[in-house]
Scaffold this active site. Structure first.
Site: not given
Ligand code: MG
Ligand code: IPM
Length: 362
Positions: A190, A222, A250
């Site tokens: 970022k 992003d 994730d």
């Molecule tokens: Mg995690």
């Protein structure tokens, strides 16, 4: 080969039991010793990472870890929360390099929420720096906490930081991993907003000059989050910091259909490692015997390959998992019309059976 077995909380105990069953049929000289960790250790010893558990982990060649955490500990002061156990293990063992592969198994293409053509054949590797960043920044805002919260406080803070050697060593890990794959590294940062990540970008670029055979590109986090669902197959190796890696891994895991399928390895400089499923303790389904043990079983395979130098045994586990999926067995999380729903134990037994079948045949 000494393995510290730390099942932890929630579904942790159920899924680790299946991985142990699988390890036991391999006929390897494995010495396994279990200890409490997380909420379970807090209940028994008043601390999520008791000295004895840490000692066992440090002395082992590898740690097989389940999961920690439960909402019922949300009121504890932070140092006593179950999550501190895994953070403490990572820090104390110096496990800075976290490998989170996201592989889409052919049989599970339909289980993903994305269109099959976007994820068929997906094989990306997220490499997350695991012992720095805002997770371990100093100083941290620790106002006087009451029940783990800060009534009346005006602010709280955490600090993001990375040192040059910390970035360099994870960058080397990423470039070296890419050399064994499609030779592409995407470094996620970022840099448009955060100094820490401008520095990250600069250091990764500098290290990249030593790997002219590996293509390096940089992406803002992003955008990376967006590209992961837009065109995930464009990625090969993704390297990023602790916080962004937590989130993106994730996301990447879910592309494959279920986070219940994905193993992970966290290694230190001497290849000692902690192996755990990418998912958490899932207290909502704990004790029901329905959790998917495959991520943990596949983590055991990674353990054999990375820390215990038993690549053939690792292959046997991985090919048994593919056989079981091909035979149509599915836990709830990956179940779809036309397949057979099984529980945690039956899934573990099926992997064991697939291994023994091949052994007697071959
Ligand atoms: Mg995690
Ligand atoms: C993970 C988990 C942990 C993390 C938690 C349990 C501390 O989400 O391994 O991704 O944030 O690293």
């Amino acid at each position: 080969m000494k393995i510290a077995v730390l099942p932890g909380d929630g579904i942790g105990t159920e899924i680790v039991a299946e991985a142990i069953k699988v390890l036991n049929v391999l006929d390897l000289p494995l010495e396994m010793e279990s200890a409490l960790v997380g909420g379970a250790a807090y209940e028994a010893h008043g601390h999520p990472l008791p000295e004895s558990t840490l000692k066992l982990a440090k002395e082992a060649d590898a740690v097989l870890f389940g999961a920690v955490g439960d909402w019922k500990y949300d009121k504890l002061d932070r140092p006593l929360r179950p999550e501190q156990a895994i953070l403490g293990l990572r820090k104390n063992l110096g496990l800075f390099a976290n490998f989170r592969p996201a592989i889409c198994y052919e049989q599970l293409v339909g289980a993903s929420s994305l269109k099959p053509e976007l994820i068929a054949g997906l094989d990306i590797l997220i490499i997350r720096e695991l012992t720095g960043d805002i997770y371990f920044g100093q100083p941290r805002g620790r106002r006087t906490a009451v029940d783990g919260h800060f009534p009346g406080a005006e602010e709280a803070f955490d600090t993001m930081r990375y040192s040059k050697p910390e970035i360099e060593r994870i960058a080397h890990v990423a470039f070296q991993a890419a050399r064994k794959r499609s030779k592409r590294v995407t470094s996620v940062d970022k840099a448009n907003v955060l100094e820490t990540f401008q520095f990250w970008k600069d250091v990764v670029s500098e290290v990249g000059q030593q790997y002219p055979d590996v293509a390096l590109d940089h992406m803002y986090v992003d955008n990376a989050a967006m590209q992961l669902v837009k065109a995930p197959k464009k990625f090969d190796v993704v390297v990023t910091g602790n916080m962004f890696g937590d989130i993106l891994s994730d996301e990447a895991a879910m592309l494959t259909g279920s986070i219940g399928m994905l193993p992970s390895a966290s290694l230190n400089a001497s290849n000692q490692g902690l192996y755990e499923p990418s998912h958490g303790s899932a207290p909502d389904i704990a004790g029901q015997g329905i959790a998917n043990p495959l991520a943990t079983i596949l983590s055991a395979a990674m353990m054999l390959r990375f820390s215990l130098n038993q690549p053939q045994a690792a292959d046997r586990i991985e090919s048994a998992v593919k056989d079981v999926l091909a035979s149509g067995l599915r836990t709830t999380d990956i179940w779809s019309e036309g397949t057979t729903k099984v529980g945690t134990r039956d899934m573990g037994d099926a992997v064991v059976a697939a291994i023994t079948k091949k052994t007697t045949k071959g």
